[in-house]
Scaffold this motif. Structure first.
Motif, PDB file in Angstrom:
ATOM      1  N   GLU A 267       4.292   3.189  11.398  1.00  0.00           N
ATOM      2  CA  GLU A 267       4.411   3.533   9.982  1.00  0.00           C
ATOM      3  C   GLU A 267       5.786   4.107   9.666  1.00  0.00           C
ATOM      4  O   GLU A 267       6.390   3.788   8.629  1.00  0.00           O
ATOM      5  CB  GLU A 267       3.321   4.523   9.607  1.00  0.00           C
ATOM      6  CG  GLU A 267       1.912   3.929   9.648  1.00  0.00           C
ATOM      7  CD  GLU A 267       0.835   4.958   9.396  1.00  0.00           C
ATOM      8  OE1 GLU A 267       1.164   6.166   9.398  1.00  0.00           O
ATOM      9  OE2 GLU A 267      -0.332   4.561   9.212  1.00  0.00           O
ATOM     10  N   GLU A 268       6.312   4.911  10.568  1.00  0.00           N
ATOM     11  CA  GLU A 268       7.642   5.493  10.366  1.00  0.00           C
ATOM     12  C   GLU A 268       8.713   4.416  10.392  1.00  0.00           C
ATOM     13  O   GLU A 268       9.658   4.426   9.588  1.00  0.00           O
ATOM     14  CB  GLU A 268       7.907   6.536  11.448  1.00  0.00           C
ATOM     15  CG  GLU A 268       9.265   7.219  11.320  1.00  0.00           C
ATOM     16  CD  GLU A 268       9.524   8.205  12.429  1.00  0.00           C
ATOM     17  OE1 GLU A 268      10.624   8.775  12.462  1.00  0.00           O
ATOM     18  OE2 GLU A 268       8.622   8.406  13.277  1.00  0.00           O
ATOM     19  N   THR A 269       8.568   3.452  11.311  1.00  0.00           N
ATOM     20  CA  THR A 269       9.542   2.364  11.429  1.00  0.00           C
ATOM     21  C   THR A 269       9.531   1.480  10.190  1.00  0.00           C
ATOM     22  O   THR A 269      10.587   1.070   9.680  1.00  0.00           O
ATOM     23  CB  THR A 269       9.250   1.533  12.680  1.00  0.00           C
ATOM     24  OG1 THR A 269       9.242   2.389  13.829  1.00  0.00           O
ATOM     25  CG2 THR A 269      10.307   0.452  12.872  1.00  0.00           C
ATOM     26  N   LEU A 270       8.347   1.157   9.680  1.00  0.00           N
ATOM     27  CA  LEU A 270       8.232   0.353   8.463  1.00  0.00           C
ATOM     28  C   LEU A 270       8.939   1.027   7.300  1.00  0.00           C
ATOM     29  O   LEU A 270       9.654   0.385   6.516  1.00  0.00           O
ATOM     30  CB  LEU A 270       6.752   0.134   8.128  1.00  0.00           C
ATOM     31  CG  LEU A 270       6.013  -0.951   8.931  1.00  0.00           C
ATOM     32  CD1 LEU A 270       4.523  -0.876   8.661  1.00  0.00           C
ATOM     33  CD2 LEU A 270       6.554  -2.332   8.556  1.00  0.00           C
ATOM     34  N   GLU A 271       8.745   2.311   7.193  1.00  0.00           N
ATOM     35  CA  GLU A 271       9.348   3.042   6.073  1.00  0.00           C
ATOM     36  C   GLU A 271      10.862   3.052   6.169  1.00  0.00           C
ATOM     37  O   GLU A 271      11.569   2.888   5.172  1.00  0.00           O
ATOM     38  CB  GLU A 271       8.801   4.477   6.060  1.00  0.00           C
ATOM     39  CG  GLU A 271       9.316   5.302   4.896  1.00  0.00           C
ATOM     40  CD  GLU A 271       8.716   6.688   4.882  1.00  0.00           C
ATOM     41  OE1 GLU A 271       9.211   7.535   4.122  1.00  0.00           O
ATOM     42  OE2 GLU A 271       7.741   6.934   5.640  1.00  0.00           O
ATOM     43  N   LYS A 272      11.389   3.224   7.388  1.00  0.00           N
ATOM     44  CA  LYS A 272      12.839   3.319   7.560  1.00  0.00           C
ATOM     45  C   LYS A 272      13.532   1.971   7.346  1.00  0.00           C
ATOM     46  O   LYS A 272      14.657   1.906   6.860  1.00  0.00           O
ATOM     47  CB  LYS A 272      13.170   3.862   8.948  1.00  0.00           C
ATOM     48  CG  LYS A 272      12.866   5.345   9.117  1.00  0.00           C
ATOM     49  CD  LYS A 272      13.272   5.829  10.501  1.00  0.00           C
ATOM     50  CE  LYS A 272      13.028   7.314  10.648  1.00  0.00           C
ATOM     51  NZ  LYS A 272      13.394   7.806  11.999  1.00  0.00           N
ATOM     52  N   SER A 274      12.591  -0.427   5.418  1.00  0.00           N
ATOM     53  CA  SER A 274      12.430  -0.972   4.055  1.00  0.00           C
ATOM     54  C   SER A 274      12.288  -2.488   4.127  1.00  0.00           C
ATOM     55  O   SER A 274      13.070  -3.258   3.543  1.00  0.00           O
ATOM     56  CB  SER A 274      13.624  -0.594   3.176  1.00  0.00           C
ATOM     57  OG  SER A 274      13.732   0.792   3.059  1.00  0.00           O
ATOM     58  N   ASN A 277       8.642  -8.154   1.903  1.00  0.00           N
ATOM     59  CA  ASN A 277       7.210  -8.348   1.764  1.00  0.00           C
ATOM     60  C   ASN A 277       6.618  -9.247   2.840  1.00  0.00           C
ATOM     61  O   ASN A 277       5.443  -9.165   3.156  1.00  0.00           O
ATOM     62  CB  ASN A 277       6.882  -8.936   0.391  1.00  0.00           C
ATOM     63  CG  ASN A 277       7.142  -7.935  -0.704  1.00  0.00           C
ATOM     64  OD1 ASN A 277       7.121  -6.732  -0.449  1.00  0.00           O
ATOM     65  ND2 ASN A 277       7.402  -8.414  -1.913  1.00  0.00           N
ATOM     66  N   GLU A 281       3.109  -5.792   9.913  1.00  0.00           N
ATOM     67  CA  GLU A 281       3.011  -4.681  10.871  1.00  0.00           C
ATOM     68  C   GLU A 281       3.072  -5.212  12.293  1.00  0.00           C
ATOM     69  O   GLU A 281       3.626  -4.586  13.187  1.00  0.00           O
ATOM     70  CB  GLU A 281       1.700  -3.921  10.642  1.00  0.00           C
ATOM     71  CG  GLU A 281       1.552  -2.679  11.509  1.00  0.00           C
ATOM     72  CD  GLU A 281       0.325  -1.869  11.141  1.00  0.00           C
ATOM     73  OE1 GLU A 281      -0.436  -1.519  12.065  1.00  0.00           O
ATOM     74  OE2 GLU A 281       0.136  -1.600   9.935  1.00  0.00           O
TER      75      GLU A 281
END
Length: 289
Positions: A267-272, A274, A277, A281
């Motif tokens: 989740e942290e990697t996805l957020e960083k 950006s 679409n 995951e």
């Protein structure tokens, strides 16, 4: 045949959480009281708190007393205990053995010198080699306590009482553990056992400690509980001879904790990143791996 047991009894370290086998002196309770406590302990979790006051001058000392049977005539014994001030007072303490006949009558005294203990809150060991036990001795009463003076009266702790035949008072030469390294998961337990050499050590009391109780805790029987991921050294110290042994314990996360950690990382990697679409995951998981 030497008597290698601690003649102070099964409650010599007060880990029963009681004062069983011990009583206050004077026995009429005139200015002395005792109670088992967890306020302080030299080893384990319990000690005895002794409270005395100066009110009757015809006693030379006050404190904690116990009875020892089956002493060998002609033999000498080593008596020791650990003491710590509870009220920051410097006081004088000593050991007093009273030999008695089968009817309870007084026969003789064997008395140590006074030893001054500081009021700094540190534990001090008091040790005394008795005179020879006289013929006709049915039992002995052993008193450990303070001088009956205004300066020495007050509150202090006593722990780890030992009585051994002097020729049997052999110090520990080594202590070993059944494991020197261990890997366990959070929430799991580990049973460590200590072996003291030589086998004829009279005082076989040990103290267990952990270098990091946030990672692993240990009780006074050597049972380790894993608290959190990390490493901790579990050390056992033999009170006789001050010998030590250590087990390095590595605590790993549980499978559930590892899964949570992996999810949080994704989740942290996805957020960083950006990501667009069309990045899934699963793509991020493969990239991390």
């Amino acid at each position: 045949v030497l008597s290698l047991e601690n003649l102070a009894g099964d409650n010599a370290g007060f880990e029963l959480g009681t004062t069983d086998g011990f009583q206050y002196y004077p026995t009429n309770g005139d200015g002395a009281s005792i109670e088992a406590t967890q306020e302080a302990a030299h080893s384990g979790e319990w000690s005895v708190k002794v409270t005395t006051d100066y009110r009757v001058p015809n006693y030379s000392m006050k404190g904690l007393m116990f009875r020892v049977d089956n002493l060998e005539p002609g033999a000498k014994y080593t008596v020791s205990f650990w003491v710590k001030s509870a009220d920051e007072k410097t006081r004088s303490v000593r050991i007093h053995l009273m030999g008695r006949n089968s009817g309870g009558g007084w026969l003789y005294d064997s008395i140590s010198d006074w030893v001054e203990i500081a009021g700094d809150g540190e534990w001090t060991q008091i040790s005394f080699a008795t005179d020879e036990i006289q013929e006709g001795t049915a039992y002995a009463e052993i008193l450990m306590g303070n001088a009956n003076t205004e300066d020495s009266a007050g509150e202090y702790y006593i722990d780890d009482v030992v009585v051994c035949e002097k020729t049997a008072s052999v110090p520990a030469e080594s202590v070993t553990l059944n494991q020197t390294e261990a890997i366990i998961k959070v929430g799991e337990g580990l049973a460590l056992t200590a072996a003291i050499a030589p086998e004829n050590v009279c005082n076989d009391l040990v103290v267990w400690t952990s270098s990091n109780e946030n990672v692993a805790k240990v009780d006074n029987n050597g049972n380790v509980t894993a608290m959190a991921a990390g490493t901790a050294d579990i050390t056992v110290t033999a009170l006789s001879g001050e010998k030590t042994a250590t087990c390095k314990v590595t605590v790993r996360p549980t499978d559930a904790q590892l899964a949570d950690m992996a999810k949080a990382l994704i989740e942290e990697t996805l957020e960083k990143l950006s990501v667009s679409n069309n990045t899934t995951e699963a793509d991020v998981t493969r990239a991390i791996e």
